[in-house]
Design a protein around this motif. Sequence first.
Motif, PDB file in Angstrom:
ATOM      1  N   CYS A  13       0.802  -1.219   0.000  1.00 30.65           N
ATOM      2  CA  CYS A  13       0.000   0.000   0.000  1.00 30.65           C
ATOM      3  C   CYS A  13       0.835   1.269   0.000  1.00 30.65           C
ATOM      4  O   CYS A  13       0.300   2.364   0.080  1.00 30.65           O
ATOM      5  CB  CYS A  13      -0.959  -0.015   1.192  1.00 30.65           C
ATOM      6  SG  CYS A  13      -2.195  -1.284   1.013  1.00 30.65           S
ATOM      7  N   GLN A  36      -6.742   1.873  -0.304  1.00 28.87           N
ATOM      8  CA  GLN A  36      -6.329   0.913  -1.330  1.00 28.87           C
ATOM      9  C   GLN A  36      -6.717  -0.503  -0.945  1.00 28.87           C
ATOM     10  O   GLN A  36      -6.899  -0.817   0.222  1.00 28.87           O
ATOM     11  CB  GLN A  36      -4.815   1.005  -1.535  1.00 28.87           C
ATOM     12  CG  GLN A  36      -4.331   2.398  -1.900  1.00 28.87           C
ATOM     13  CD  GLN A  36      -2.830   2.456  -1.997  1.00 28.87           C
ATOM     14  OE1 GLN A  36      -2.193   1.510  -2.448  1.00 28.87           O
ATOM     15  NE2 GLN A  36      -2.238   3.561  -1.571  1.00 28.87           N
ATOM     16  N   GLN A  37      -6.810  -1.343  -1.970  1.00 25.72           N
ATOM     17  CA  GLN A  37      -7.117  -2.749  -1.726  1.00 25.72           C
ATOM     18  C   GLN A  37      -5.932  -3.418  -1.030  1.00 25.72           C
ATOM     19  O   GLN A  37      -4.785  -3.177  -1.401  1.00 25.72           O
ATOM     20  CB  GLN A  37      -7.389  -3.479  -3.045  1.00 25.72           C
ATOM     21  CG  GLN A  37      -8.670  -3.063  -3.735  1.00 25.72           C
ATOM     22  CD  GLN A  37      -9.912  -3.634  -3.062  1.00 25.72           C
ATOM     23  OE1 GLN A  37      -9.814  -4.400  -2.108  1.00 25.72           O
ATOM     24  NE2 GLN A  37     -11.071  -3.271  -3.559  1.00 25.72           N
ATOM     25  N   SER A  39      -3.337  -6.493  -0.238  1.00 21.83           N
ATOM     26  CA  SER A  39      -2.701  -7.381  -1.207  1.00 21.83           C
ATOM     27  C   SER A  39      -3.345  -8.753  -1.258  1.00 21.83           C
ATOM     28  O   SER A  39      -3.243  -9.452  -2.254  1.00 21.83           O
ATOM     29  CB  SER A  39      -1.211  -7.532  -0.872  1.00 21.83           C
ATOM     30  OG  SER A  39      -1.050  -8.106   0.412  1.00 21.83           O
ATOM     31  N   LYS A  41      -6.692  -9.400  -0.879  1.00 25.17           N
ATOM     32  CA  LYS A  41      -8.137  -9.240  -0.986  1.00 25.17           C
ATOM     33  C   LYS A  41      -8.751 -10.431  -1.701  1.00 25.17           C
ATOM     34  O   LYS A  41      -8.321 -10.826  -2.769  1.00 25.17           O
ATOM     35  CB  LYS A  41      -8.471  -7.949  -1.734  1.00 25.17           C
ATOM     36  CG  LYS A  41      -9.957  -7.719  -1.974  1.00 25.17           C
ATOM     37  CD  LYS A  41     -10.699  -7.472  -0.682  1.00 25.17           C
ATOM     38  CE  LYS A  41     -12.173  -7.170  -0.931  1.00 25.17           C
ATOM     39  NZ  LYS A  41     -12.923  -7.066   0.321  1.00 25.17           N
ATOM     40  N   LYS A  42      -9.781 -11.010  -1.114  1.00 28.89           N
ATOM     41  CA  LYS A  42     -10.493 -12.137  -1.694  1.00 28.89           C
ATOM     42  C   LYS A  42     -11.950 -11.794  -1.832  1.00 28.89           C
ATOM     43  O   LYS A  42     -12.431 -10.781  -1.349  1.00 28.89           O
ATOM     44  CB  LYS A  42     -10.344 -13.389  -0.800  1.00 28.89           C
ATOM     45  CG  LYS A  42      -8.897 -13.814  -0.601  1.00 28.89           C
ATOM     46  CD  LYS A  42      -8.261 -14.301  -1.883  1.00 28.89           C
ATOM     47  CE  LYS A  42      -6.838 -14.782  -1.650  1.00 28.89           C
ATOM     48  NZ  LYS A  42      -6.187 -15.232  -2.881  1.00 28.89           N
ATOM     49  N   GLN A 104      -6.144  -3.855   9.307  1.00 34.24           N
ATOM     50  CA  GLN A 104      -5.697  -3.439   7.984  1.00 34.24           C
ATOM     51  C   GLN A 104      -4.237  -3.838   7.788  1.00 34.24           C
ATOM     52  O   GLN A 104      -3.484  -3.965   8.761  1.00 34.24           O
ATOM     53  CB  GLN A 104      -5.801  -1.920   7.831  1.00 34.24           C
ATOM     54  CG  GLN A 104      -7.194  -1.339   7.990  1.00 34.24           C
ATOM     55  CD  GLN A 104      -7.144   0.155   8.221  1.00 34.24           C
ATOM     56  OE1 GLN A 104      -6.939   0.595   9.345  1.00 34.24           O
ATOM     57  NE2 GLN A 104      -7.294   0.940   7.158  1.00 34.24           N
ATOM     58  N   CYS A 109      -4.868   1.126   3.736  1.00 33.48           N
ATOM     59  CA  CYS A 109      -5.568   0.043   3.049  1.00 33.48           C
ATOM     60  C   CYS A 109      -7.004  -0.106   3.538  1.00 33.48           C
ATOM     61  O   CYS A 109      -7.329   0.241   4.676  1.00 33.48           O
ATOM     62  CB  CYS A 109      -4.858  -1.293   3.278  1.00 33.48           C
ATOM     63  SG  CYS A 109      -3.360  -1.512   2.311  1.00 33.48           S
ATOM     64  N   LEU A 110      -7.850  -0.667   2.684  1.00 25.54           N
ATOM     65  CA  LEU A 110      -9.167  -1.097   3.125  1.00 25.54           C
ATOM     66  C   LEU A 110      -9.009  -2.196   4.168  1.00 25.54           C
ATOM     67  O   LEU A 110      -8.050  -2.977   4.119  1.00 25.54           O
ATOM     68  CB  LEU A 110      -9.977  -1.626   1.935  1.00 25.54           C
ATOM     69  CG  LEU A 110     -10.431  -0.569   0.924  1.00 25.54           C
ATOM     70  CD1 LEU A 110     -10.897  -1.247  -0.363  1.00 25.54           C
ATOM     71  CD2 LEU A 110     -11.548   0.291   1.504  1.00 25.54           C
ATOM     72  N   ILE A 112      -9.126  -5.652   6.105  1.00 26.22           N
ATOM     73  CA  ILE A 112      -9.288  -7.049   5.738  1.00 26.22           C
ATOM     74  C   ILE A 112     -10.253  -7.750   6.694  1.00 26.22           C
ATOM     75  O   ILE A 112     -10.700  -8.858   6.423  1.00 26.22           O
ATOM     76  CB  ILE A 112      -7.929  -7.789   5.725  1.00 26.22           C
ATOM     77  CG1 ILE A 112      -7.287  -7.785   7.117  1.00 26.22           C
ATOM     78  CG2 ILE A 112      -6.999  -7.179   4.698  1.00 26.22           C
ATOM     79  CD1 ILE A 112      -6.017  -8.615   7.198  1.00 26.22           C
ATOM     80  N   ASP A 171     -19.356  -7.014   6.703  1.00 29.94           N
ATOM     81  CA  ASP A 171     -18.783  -6.199   5.646  1.00 29.94           C
ATOM     82  C   ASP A 171     -18.686  -4.756   6.126  1.00 29.94           C
ATOM     83  O   ASP A 171     -19.536  -4.289   6.894  1.00 29.94           O
ATOM     84  CB  ASP A 171     -19.656  -6.262   4.396  1.00 29.94           C
ATOM     85  CG  ASP A 171     -19.700  -7.659   3.789  1.00 29.94           C
ATOM     86  OD1 ASP A 171     -18.704  -8.390   3.922  1.00 29.94           O
ATOM     87  OD2 ASP A 171     -20.740  -8.013   3.186  1.00 29.94           O
TER      88      ASP A 171
END
Length: 245
Positions: A13, A36-37, A39, A41-42, A104, A109-110, A112, A171
Amino acid sequence: MAAQNSTSEISPCNDTSTTTSPASPRSESRPPVSLQQPSNKKGSSKSSKMFRRFRSVFRSFPIITPVCKIPINLHGHDSHIHGGTRMTGTLFGYRKARVNLAIQENSKCLPILILELAINTGKLLQDMGLGLVRIALECEKRPSEKIKILEEPIWTLYCNGKKSGYGVKRDPTDEDLMVMQTLHPISMGAGVIPAEATENPDGELTYMRAHFERVVHSRDSETYYMMNPDGNSGPELSIFFVRVG
């Protein structure tokens, strides 16, 4: 705990900015979410429908105030957990409502993981100021379902050995994302996020952010140790994720 500049963040990030005071998340001046997403992310879990139904019931339960008075000896504990991965962890919520935990890769980052815990936000932060707090999140192992441990939807929650209700993964909501966006310049710190003009009956929106060391023991066990910025003592908060059965 004063806010400090981040000095060691996870590279995906590119965390390079300096720390500033968080801006007000009022609706008329809310910045766009630029997180940011992560690394790893699923896609969403297959269990999402089940935990959304459970969450609607969970929110109707009263908050159970945990008793966090069990003495724990950490004499000689190394303040750096060798072999761990540094993450950013944030406890946030309205002072009289349930606390939320966000994990995070770093503050840019967004998340997780977002967990809603059946612990009062103000009480948890107060207990952490008095001494070490250990939170254990336990769920049943289901060999037929091979999902990662942080994708489990529902957890039984223990605070310093006392059963204190449940933790529910969810979520991120728009409000969660705005909190993360508002706090993105903050690597470590605690305080109050300015609220809307109308007074909230649940009190102020408070937060505490710190570096956590993530230690993966097995596919059924992970621990997150909150690291003190002075580096001279053990973690004030440890969070254990365990699948049993």
